[in-house]
Each structure stands twice: as C-alpha cells, then as structure tokens.
Design an enzyme around this catalytic site. Structure first.
Site, short mmCIF file in Angstrom:
data_model
loop_
_atom_site.label_atom_id
_atom_site.label_comp_id
_atom_site.label_asym_id
_atom_site.label_seq_id
_atom_site.Cartn_x
_atom_site.Cartn_y
_atom_site.Cartn_z
N LYS A 78 27.86 -34.41 38.03
CA LYS A 78 28.21 -33.30 37.14
C LYS A 78 28.73 -32.13 37.98
CE LYS A 78 26.33 -30.57 33.24
NZ LYS A 78 25.14 -30.26 32.43
N SER A 159 25.84 -30.34 27.29
CA SER A 159 26.93 -30.02 28.17
C SER A 159 27.32 -31.13 29.14
CB SER A 159 26.56 -28.79 29.00
OG SER A 159 25.48 -29.08 29.86
N SER A 183 21.07 -30.91 27.08
CA SER A 183 22.36 -31.27 27.67
C SER A 183 22.42 -32.62 28.37
CB SER A 183 22.81 -30.18 28.65
OG SER A 183 23.34 -29.08 27.94
#
Ligand SMILES: [Mg+2]
Ligand SMILES: [Zn+2]
Lengths: 493, 482, 98
Positions: A78, A159, A183
């Site tokens: 990420k 997210s 998320s």
C-alpha cells in the site's frame, strides 16, 4: 497451474519444492500488471526492475539454503508505507515525488523474511475513504462486476482499494494494507478476499504515513485466511521505534487456522442488526453462524449497547488526529509547494495545502480543526473520547461471555463508482460494522462468505479479544472452509 | 518598603511572573536519537523524526525525564508519577511537525518554591506553578538572503523544561534574582548548563501593573528574553509602557511582545488575526508517562548539594556569610574552593580564593573553568604556609610565579631557594649583624623608644631575603635586645 | 451547533487551507451535515467516564523509555533531499518577519 493462481501458501510450497522460482512468479505478476493495471489502476508505482532483481536475489538465497518464511513471494505494498528509495505518495498530490530515505518497520519485516515487492498500490488519499475514489492517482476499479450489469464499474472499497483489487485480480500474492475505520476489512469484503486488522500495537506504525494515530493499524490482505496469517506473522512484532507497539511474542497465526472451533463461544451482537439491513446480508450472517454451530461452536447473543455511536465518535477522533498529523505537509521539507509570486510563508502554506490535498482530506482537516478548537474541545473531542471508552467497555463486558464475535463485514456489496458520492455521511456508513474494532483497539478479520444476488462477494467479520488474533484466524478459517468460496472476479491475471 | 514606579497618577505596583525555558542537558533529543551539541553544521543533528517526516514517531529519552525529575526535586516541587504529553498545534517555519509535543494538562512536576535574596539581605519565596517537558523548535535565519529565511532544524526536538513561576515578583530586581537563582539551582543540579547566550535558558516575562490594593490587571508576555540584565530591563520597560497606556486613558491589551535590546523597549510581536488557538489534545503516539516512586527516590538520593545548603555549610565551617555567598554563586567556584580547602584551614582557603585568586582571574580575564592556578596547586601552597616552609608574604610571590610558570609551589620554592630559615643560629647571626650596624638605634631603643623594635625585625627580614621565620626573628630580636 | 461562513473561514485559516470565496458555501454545508449527524453523541450519558486517549485495547501500558545515546542525525543530505527549496544546508522559505 498458472503462477498467478497460487495462494501465498501454495506459492511458498511450490518454491520450496523447486516447482517454480521467484523470478517466474514475479514475471507472471508483472505481466498481469502490465495487462490489467491500465484498467484497474490498482498500482500507482510498479517497480518492475527492482522486483526482478529482488526475485533473482531471492532465488539465490533459496539455492544457498537461506530461505526466509516468505522467500520469493511477490507482494504489493500500500502506498502509505514508506519504502526506501521508492516514491511514496499516500495517494495525495501533496506527497507527489516524495522518495523516503527510510523503510517502514512492517515492510522491512517482510523484506527480512524474503518477500519481493512488485510496487506500491493505490488507496484513498491519506487512507481517508471507503471507495478508493479520492486518490490523486485516480480511482481503482473492483475486478468484480455485477452479473446482470457488467458495464457498471464498481469500487473496490477503501481505503486499501488498490491492495484488495490487486490481490483479487491476481496481481500479487498478497498485499499490505492499513485500517483506521475499516480500510482493510471493507475492501477485502468488496473484492472477495480475506484481510485482518490486528490488535492496536501488534504491527509497528513506524514509517507508515499517519492518518489517525490512535486508530491506524497495518495488516495484510490475501486470498485466504491462512495467507493472511502467514503475512501477519511476518509483519508483526515489537518495535522500539513505535511507543505504542506491544512488546508481546508473535504467535504462530497459521497454526491457529487449523484449530477446531468446537467449544468456542461466538458472540452475536444484537445492535449490529441494523434497521433496513439488506436481507441477503442478514441471511449471510445467519448462514455463517450456522456453519460455526455445525462445527461445534456455540452462538451467544450479546449486547454492545454503544454501537450506534461508534461512527459519529470515529468522525470526531479520526479527523481531529488527522488535522494534526497532516500539519507537517506544508511545502517546506518535502512534497508539493505552491506559491504565488509574492507569497509570504502563510500564503505558501495555504496554497500548498489547498492544492495538495483533495476535497475529502480538506473536509476532514476542517472538521478535525474545528472539534479541537477553543470552546468546542469538550463538546466534541472529549465527549468522543468518553464514548470511545464506553465502546471499549462494551467489548470488555462481552469477553466475559464469548471468545469471538461474528458480524457482517459491510452493510452492502461493492457499489458503482458513481454511486454514493454526493453525501459524505452516506459514504461513512460503509464502516458501520468495522469501526468499533478500531475504536476499541481489537483485531477484526474479514473473510469472504458468499455472493449477493448479483454475484458480488460478501464478507463476514470476526472480532477477537485484545491480542487474540488467533481466535479470529480459527473462526475465520472455519467460516472459509464451510463457505468454500470459489467464485472468481471477471478481471484477473 | 516595596518597589513602585511613579506615574502621573501616583505610584504603580508591578506584578511579574516568569516562564523559563531551560534546555535539558542530555546527549540526544527528547524524542529522537539525534545529538544536542551546540554549534553544529546546519541540519546535521537532525533525524527524520525531528524533521517531521511522514511516518516518523517519537520515543522518549529516559535521561530527559530523569533531568526533569531532578529539577523538580531541586525546586522542592511535587513530582507527578502520572503525567502525559499533549500536542500544541500551530504552524511555524521552524516547527516541522506542525505541532509541539508538550505537557499541557498533566505536567511531570507540580508546585514548588524558590527562595531569593535581594541586595539588602531580604529573603522572599517565589512559588513555582509547574514544570513540564517539551520539544524545542528549530531556528530561522533571516539574514542570509534578501527574500528568504533559512531553516536549521538542529534544535528541533531538543528537550526543554518549561518552568512556570507564580506571579510573585514585584520588582525588576526580584525578577532578576529569581532568574539568577533558578539558573544557579539548575547548574548545581547539572540539568541545564544555563548558557543564556547560547539560548540554553530563555525567559518569557509576564508583566502587569496595578494600583496598591487592586486585583490583577491585564498582563503582557515579553517573549524570549535571554539574560538576567535584559529581564530586569524588559520588566521595567514594559511596566512603564503599561503605566503610560493606563494613564493616557487607554487599555492594555493582552498580547505577546518582544524586547528590543537595542532600544530598550518592548514591541508587539504578532498581529491579532493570528490569535492563537493551539488545539491541545493528548499525543496519541505516546502512552502516559508513569514513574515508579522508587526511581524518583533513587534520583532524590543522588542529588548534589544545592546552593543554599552549601552556603549554610560554609558558614558553619567558619566562613563569613559574604564569602560563603560568593563561593557558592557558581558551582565550579564552589568545587574549586572545596578542593583548595580539603583537609586545610577553610577560612584561610576562602581568603586565598576570594582574595589573590579572584584578583588574578579578574586581572587575567580568565574564568573559573580555566583557572591560571589549579586548585590542587593552590592547596599545596597553603600547605607550605601551614608547615612554615614559607611565610605568608613569600607565598604571595610564589603564587605569582605559579601563575607565570604553571609550576607547583613546592618546586618553585625549591628551585628559587625560598624556603624559610628556621635555623636559630643563622637568625641570631643576622640579628646580631643588624644590631651591630645600628648601634645608635639600639641605644635609642634601650632608652625607651619601643617603636624601633619593628625596625630591627624588618632589617633582619630584609637581610635574610624575606626567608626568615617571622616568629623566630621576633623572638631573637627580643632576646638580643634583652 | 452550526457553523456560519465566518467560522468556516476562520477554521480554514487555522488549518492553513486556502478557501476561495466560492468554496465557502459548499464546505459550510458539508461540515454542518457531518456535525449535525455527530450531534447524536450528546444523548450518551458519559458522566464519570474516564476519556479513552490512545488506541490501546486494554488500558494504556506505561511509556517505555529509551536510553540517552546519540543514534541518529548526521544525515543532512537525506533530510534535505526532498526539499522543494533547498538553500545550501538549509530549507528555504519566504522571508519571515516578526
Ligand atoms: Mg510561554
Ligand atoms: Zn514552552
């Protein structure tokens, strides 16, 4: 078998058996990325050369008998984790071009164990969002689509939308992710994969771009519960550089996946049965509980009375901390600087931050600034901290009666990229089932458990006691076995 | 008799409180492992934590906590076993994180007290409200470029103790005495070096004025005053300004001001639109700071002797209160004196240190940390006097030679043959010679002119090059004059 | 509690986010929408509740302390490498006048 179809565990076994190499796996994933990423936009940065080099080094280590626990496994990171020498953007223009000279502890742990990084994956800007539509690098598309409406492009959730989409579309064996209000779990559920947010303090936050310090936790997403267990084992551990890191031994999470649920008491919180909840979500939940009972667990109705206040509490605590954490993005030491010809420093700050931050981030900074400002602190922030204490207490009381709690992961399946974008509060409701675990600091695991009427994946969530991720893995793996979730997204390498 | 400033409407009282920022002595910063040394190359003592980089987290330095506790104990203050860090949020060029990690709601040290003494000997107790730990900011340089300021983050993250007093001071002299005393205590404790010109101690001076019997009027804060002298000047300048405002029918606005040392006035620092709203909240990156009472007790047991106690001890050793005061002002002086006095006559040691030694320091413009004569050598000189190897008078000459050559007094006495003559035969011969050469004066003496006794002694000493033992010379002169 | 336009501007200024005049109305509406929704917290009885600071799940453990040693710094080039306006060994900003 195509290399991209391996689970992480399967790939590690194949590598160990000499049936494949890290280079072969890496090439296969890079090839998939080259073909599919232009559409999915899961990766922001693909480090192909670096990845191949790392894969070659990994194969050499394996040949030399020095294989680590993740030796040769290609993963996606990420873009909230700082990676030394590789651009880290947090999905924001304000960090455009930022190349950290340091490595986050979590990614350093993965590298230590032999992992190969394919690149940095997309996310909502500063991890603020539930749809991965707020990224400065553009939205991510969910590799799944509705059976009866294949043309509507769906969000992957957020997210960690890039992480979940990349894993679901076979563009990595697994990925790192972070979870502040859901998320990890919400995008995992939207993309039909597994993901776990461990206990607060289990993974070091050092080197992860901060959103809300008291809520942020790193965790993995992967295609199976056991793959998550393998990844979490590497990612976890005490880090003296994070004062909130827990100095506790890291258990063998994978072993927990094989344990029986027989005799476990599974809590079913009555407050999670929302008004107007989609019948198929309710049905999936009941199905999941039945599977657990079939395997010898006992289900127990419990009450978590402050559940309905969790989201409003979160939307005070998280923006408040974010407004402070994001003050460092000021155009002086790194990142975007925007100035007019005769800007003074204040004007430079205001222009850089207005241009560098997207609408959702600006909105949350505004809210956070407001709730901390003189005269409002007690009414908002202090009140939220007290309600947060009550939410944690609800769970503490439940642990006297149950060993783990099972709930739906999300109130719906993935939605369209153009849907639900008008009203922020509607978007915030995505996290209604997940956010309590962040507020209470507890581990929560999402596991794919079925499909909705349109063929989209739905997930269940397992919440565990503090530092009892093992219970999440045991219960999650039991659901996974029973669900036998074999559906595949339409877009995949 | 209390201090007042006379305005057109009569006398005004002053109300003064100080917030002193004292840099903690430690190797590394409060929350990072970067060095704290003064004067390094720009940005060379900066970690990514100090520069507020993404993902960086603070980890506290145990020694900085210990220093705050020691200071609290030295100020007779309560130590809070549970304290917490808060974030103070504001944007500033040299504040890289956009917030300062400080202790707002729960400081590590609570109420304490400091006793000051004024020139006229009056003593007064100044209350300490609190002491808390916080990070220093970086430094902006404004004179390097016509359109730009340059930022150096070497100081960013260095540990500071903010020591807040009660508004107990009533005159510039009291404010100066308080700051001096605070500095002295911290230096004795070894918790702050007190180098005000390097910025190791800075005072924010809160001043208001009032008529006798009134409550408090609005105060102004004069920021970052960096010497005792300037604190005293700033207090007076700000008080006079406020008196003028009140007397001209105006109202003093609460604000932050700067002291212009060139012009001796204070001026407004920040415009109103910048009115600060610091949005304090608990620092989520740091758990609470919880101290063990046993650790605090250990720190207490290992505290050095503080100035007041040391002064009292010196007086008990026979020193005058004045000498005791002078010798304890700086802990280095006290340490020097103690080395000189160890195992010797304390009074005599004090006389030498405050007399010839201080005179030499002044004359040579040297500092106690760089003495022209070591304490060990000065002590050895005293030993030579005590065992009659040399006379006090010769000792003064030896002391000068010690300064010139850096040699030990014994060696000098040896080399130059300055050893005192105690051989009675030699003295008798010298006295006999003097009496023989001065037969007329001997006759005068014998006819009753007693005063001439000193003349014979002096002549004998002169003849012996000052080396005759004075007591023996006296004795022999008396005997031979019979 | 509902924010007026002036408060929205004050908050933006406190947060150092430039807000164009035409953006104020929309921002105001969005923030008020969120704050209105948050208002429901008022109905929770929190008398005597110790506020939860930090994210630790079972009460916060005491802070660990590191030893006082120089283990970092000496990396001026790395610290300055990402600076939008590097001036020698310094970060450059528009002149700040006190
Ligand atoms: Mg102050
Ligand atoms: Zn301060």
């Amino acid at each position: 078998m195509r290399p991209t179809d391996y689970t992480l565990k399967g790939a590690l076994e194949a590598l160990a058996a000499g049936e494949t190499t890290s280079v072969a796996l890496t090439e296969a994933f890079l090839d998939g990325i080259a073909r599919l990423n232009p559409r999915l936009n899961a990766y922001i940065t693909v480090t192909a050369e670096k990845a191949l080099e790392a894969a070659r080094a990994s194969d050499a280590r394996r040949a030399a008998g020095q294989a680590g626990p993740l030796e040769g496994a290609p993963l996606a990171i990420k873009d909230l984790f700082c990676t030394a020498g590789v651009q880290t953007t947090a999905g924001s223009r304000i960090l455009g071009g930022f190349v950290p000279p340091y490595e986050s502890t979590v990614t350093a742990n993965l590298l230590r164990d032999g992992a190969v990084f394919l690149g940095k994956v997309n996310l909502d800007e500063f991890a603020m969002g539930s749809s991965n539509t707020t990224s400065a690098s553009g939205p991510v598309e969910n590799p799944w689509s509705r059976a009866n409406d294949p043309d509507t492009r769906l969000v992957p959730g957020g997210s960690s939308g890039g992480s979940a989409a990349a894993v679901a579309a076979r563009l990595a064996l697994g990925a790192t992710a972070t979870d502040t209000g859901g998320s990890i779990r919400q995008p995992a559920a939207f993309c039909g994969i597994a993901g776990i947010k461990p206990t607060y303090g289990r993974c070091s936050r050092f080197g992860i771009v901060a959103f809300a310090s008291s809520l942020d936790q790193a965790g993995p997403v992967a295609r199976t519960v056991e793959d998550c267990a393998i990844l979490l084992k590497s990612m976890s551990g005490f880090d003296p550089r994070d004062a909130t890191s827990a100095d506790l031994p890291v258990p063998d999470f994978a072993a927990a996946c094989a344990r029986p649920v027989k005799g476990l008491r599974i809590g079913v919180p009555r407050e999670y049965r929302l008004d107007g909840m989609a019948p198929e979500i309710e049905a999936l939940w009941q199905q999941g509980l039945q599977w657990l009972r079939d395997q010898g667990a006992e289900t127990v109705e419990i009450s978590l009375p402050h559940t309905k206040y969790a989201l409003p509490t979160y939307y005070i605590v998280a923006p408040a901390e974010a407004s402070s954490n994001l003050a460092r993005y000021d155009g002086v030491r790194f990142g975007l600087r925007e100035a007019a010809k005769d800007s003074d420093l204040r004007d430079l700050y205001e222009r850089s931050r207005a241009k560098g931050f997207g609408a959702e981030v600006r909105r949350r900074i505004m809210i956070g600034t407001y709730v901390l400002s003189a005269g409002y602190y007690d009414a908002y922030y202090l009140k939220a901290q007290k309600v947060r204490a009550l939410i944690r207490r609800d769970f503490e009381q439940a642990w006297g009666k149950v060993d783990a709690i099972v709930t739906p992961a999300t109130p719906s399946a993935a939605f369209g990229m153009d849907e639900r974008q008008d009203d922020p509060v509607t978007m915030y409701l995505n996290d209604v089932f997940t956010v309590t675990a962040n507020l209470a600091g507890l581990p929560g695991l999402a596991v794919p458990a079925g499909l909705d009427a349109q063929g989209l994946p739905l997930g269940l969530q397992v919440i565990g006691k503090p530092f009892d991720e093992e219970a999440c893995f045991t219960v999650g793996a039991a659901i996974e076995r029973a669900a036998n979730f074999t559906a595949l997204p339409g877009i995949r390498a | 008799m209390s201090y007042t400033i006379d305005g057109t409407t009569g006398p005004w009282e002053l109300v003064i409180g100080l917030e002193v920022h004292a840099q903690v002595i430690s190797q590394s910063k409060l929350f990072s492992g970067a060095a704290t040394a003064f004067g390094a190359e720009p940005n060379s003592q900066v970690s990514f934590v100090d520069a507020g980089f993404p993902g960086m987290l603070p980890v506290i330095n145990r020694e900085c906590v210990a220093q705050a506790v020691r200071t609290g104990l030295g100020l007779n203050a309560e130590i809070n076993l549970w304290s917490r860090f808060d974030r103070k949020n504001y944007f500033y060029a040299d504040l890289p994180q956009g917030y300062q990690i400080s202790q707002y709601a729960h400081p590590i040290v609570g109420q304490g007290a400091v006793e000051i003494e004024l020139a006229d000997g009056t003593k007064k107790t100044i209350g300490i409200t609190r002491l808390h730990l916080e990070q220093d900011a970086g430094k902006s340089l404004h004179d390097q470029h016509p359109q730009k300021s340059f930022i150096d983050l070497n100081r960013s993250g260095v540990a500071l103790m903010e020591i807040v007093s009660e508004p107990d001071m009533r005159s510039p002299e009291e404010a100066g005495a308080y700051l001096s005393k605070l500095r002295q205590i911290l230096r004795y404790l070894g918790t702050c070096d007190g180098n005000m010109d390097e910025g190791s101690m800075r005072a924010d001076v809160n001043v208001s004025v009032r008529k006798a019997g009134e409550g408090y009027r609005t105060r102004c804060e004069v920021k970052n005053v960096n010497s005792v002298k300037f604190v005293m000047q700033a207090v007076e300048a700000e008080a006079r300004r406020q008196i003028e405002v009140w007397e001209s029918g105006g109202t003093v606005e609460q604000e932050t001001r700067l002291f212009d040392t060139q012009r001796g006035i204070t001026r407004s620092m920040r415009s109103k639109e910048d009115a600060h709203d610091y949005r304090y909240f608990p620092e989520p990156d740091l758990p609470p700071l919880v101290l063990e009472q046993s650790w605090v007790d250990q720190l207490k047991a290992s505290l050095p002797e503080l100035p007041d106690a040391r002064r009292a001890r010196y007086v008990a050793m026979g020193l005058t209160p004045y000498d005791a005061h002078v010798l304890t002002l700086e802990k280095e002086t006290a340490a020097f004196f103690e080395t000189v006095a160890k195992g010797r006559d304390a009074k005599q040691a004090a006389n030498w240190v405050t007399g010839d030694f201080f005179a030499a320091l002044n004359r040579l413009k040297r500092d106690i940390t760089d003495p022209p004569v070591t304490a060990e050598n000065l002590g050895a000189l005293l030993d030579l006097i005590a065992d009659s190897t040399i006379s006090g008078k010769i000792a003064k000459d030896v002391f000068e030679i010690m300064i010139e050559t850096g040699k030990a007094p014994g060696a000098i006495v040896e080399e130059r043959g300055l050893k005192q003559v105690t051989d009675t035969g030699a003295i008798e011969a010298a006295v006999a010679d003097v009496l023989a050469k001065n037969a007329d004066k001997v006759a005068e003496y014998r006819s009753g002119k007693d005063k001439l006794f000193g003349f014979f002694v002096g002549q004998t000493m002169k003849a012996m090059g000052g080396k005759g033992n004075p007591a023996l010379v006296n004795e022999v002169v008396r005997k031979l004059l019979g | 509690m509902s924010l007026d336009a002036a408060t929205v501007k004050r908050i933006a200024s406190l947060a150092r986010i430039r807000l164009e005049e035409e953006e104020v109305g929309r921002m105001q509406a969005e923030i008020n929408g969120i704050l209105g929704w948050i208002e429901q917290l008022r109905e929770v009885d929190t008398d005597g509740v110790e506020p939860m600071a930090g994210g630790a799940p079972a009460g916060q453990p005491a802070m660990r302390m590191r030893e006082d040693a120089v283990t970092d710094g000496g990396i001026a080039d790395a610290v300055l490498a990402n600076a939008p306006d590097r001036q020698g060994d310094y970060f450059g900003v528009p002149k700040v006048v006190e």
